[in-house]
Design an enzyme around this catalytic site. Sequence first.
Site: not given
Ligand code: ADP
Ligand code: ADP
Length: 453
Positions: A162, A297
């Site tokens: 990640k 947020r």
């Molecule tokens: P982002 O900042 O891109 O939202 P997250 O850490 O919230 O990153 O992870 C996005 C998605 O990736 C999660 O909703 C889940 O579906 C998957 N994911 C993240 N970490 C794990 C994990 N340790 N095992 C399985 N799926 C994961």
């Molecule tokens: P939520 O977590 O609210 O479900 P998303 O993961 O779908 O939202 O992201 C919401 C919006 O924020 C999207 O437009 C996504 O591309 C943007 N976004 C989320 N994390 C980041 C980041 N670390 N940098 C830039 N854009 C981000």
Amino acid sequence: MSKSLFKKVLIANRGEIAIRIIRACRELGVKTVAVYSEADKDSLHVRLADEAHYIGPAPSNQSYLSVPAIITAAQAAGADAIHPGYGFLAENPFFAEVCKNWNITFIGPSPEAIRAMGLKDTSKALMKKAGVPTVPGSDGLITTAAEALDVAERIGYPVLIKATAGGGGRGIRIARNAEELTTNLEKAASEAGAAFGNAQVFVEKFIEVGRHIEVQVLGDKHGNVVHLHERECSIQRRRQKILEEAPATTLPEEVRTQIHEAAVKAAKAVGYDNAGTVEMMYDELTHEFYFLEMNTRIQVEHPITEAVTGIDIVKEQIRIAAGQPLRWAQEEIRVRGHAIECRINSEDPDNRLFPSTGTISTLEIPGGPWTRWDGMLYQGFKVLPYYDSLVGKLIVWGESREDAIEKMERALGEFKIEGIKTTIPVHQRILHSDDFRSGKFSTEWLEGFLGMK
Ligand code: ADP
Ligand code: ADP
Ligand code: MG
């Protein structure tokens, strides 16, 4: 009432969330200032605000991500507060600090809280220390392949690599064995460097049968924190949500309570105020849950929580930022019925959900009981390729999950959007499937169901 709030709020965003915030301000008697890029001069948020300021060319780094352009607009308009929405500058602690220095209230948490939760590796370490369970993994950044291999050996494959600065589902790669780990580690780091300006990565256990469960929290400037219960967000593609529900009906009751308590603990550990979301993974095989990240947020899917609790989260954000205390004790916040949100994205279901652009030639938006549309579309509107593909959200509330599913199917059936391809057919397939109806799905389910793997 508006006297204690703000005179004018500038909304440093676009699309459906800018409109959502304008609506909350209007109901509170607060004037609104929209900002727009060259590409958005005909956008609905510009038409709905009390005034609008041009902030630069279409690319977001020259407009919606430009701190000088936005502060200049706020000064010109005489705005005393800025709502950042989601994405763009919403989780940028530097921007929150600049607002403070200009005597503009940032409608969000403190720069310190944003910073504490900003990077995934440091927020994980902080949470572990605070007693919130975290996914087993490298406990910090990985600098060499040997280190990553050691960690993977210890926790077992598959693992995820990640990007610590990742977001929106980007910057995550899976490794099922040592070979994949070595090759993907480099790829992940270089991609993260290019996408987020930060190449640092860490490794954690991949939860193979897991659910994304998140908790909405609200904190005020007087030390109070409450949760608004949970959302089930496991229906994802490319690790990004597409359909969300509240509550998470399949969660064991004792786990639900523990997750709520952990979320409040997480928020309190960073002195959190305003609205935020603590994201967790629930392992269906072991019944353990783990902290993933905190989004400091407003979240895309906040309306389903509004539907089941009756609390207008955006209005609360504004009240909290103005210094008002929370208006509910925890036990007064109850969940009633069931809500579902379908994200309507301009994406092509026949082409791996790639972004689709075009001019809206026909638009018929569904209505009916407890059916809500938060969208940015109108007939003649041009969907351009510069920004997020989300063009709106359809939200329904029902007395039960079955009732909500029936309402959503009925509402999607009434929807007519011509001129762009949308995710509506995908939602119809999901809602119709036995797996979804019986609640048998994990975060990996949708891509398999759609044949995207
Ligand atoms: P982002 O900042 O891109 O939202 P997250 O850490 O919230 O990153 O992870 C996005 C998605 O990736 C999660 O909703 C889940 O579906 C998957 N994911 C993240 N970490 C794990 C994990 N340790 N095992 C399985 N799926 C994961
Ligand atoms: P939520 O977590 O609210 O479900 P998303 O993961 O779908 O939202 O992201 C919401 C919006 O924020 C999207 O437009 C996504 O591309 C943007 N976004 C989320 N994390 C980041 C980041 N670390 N940098 C830039 N854009 C981000
Ligand atoms: Mg996330």
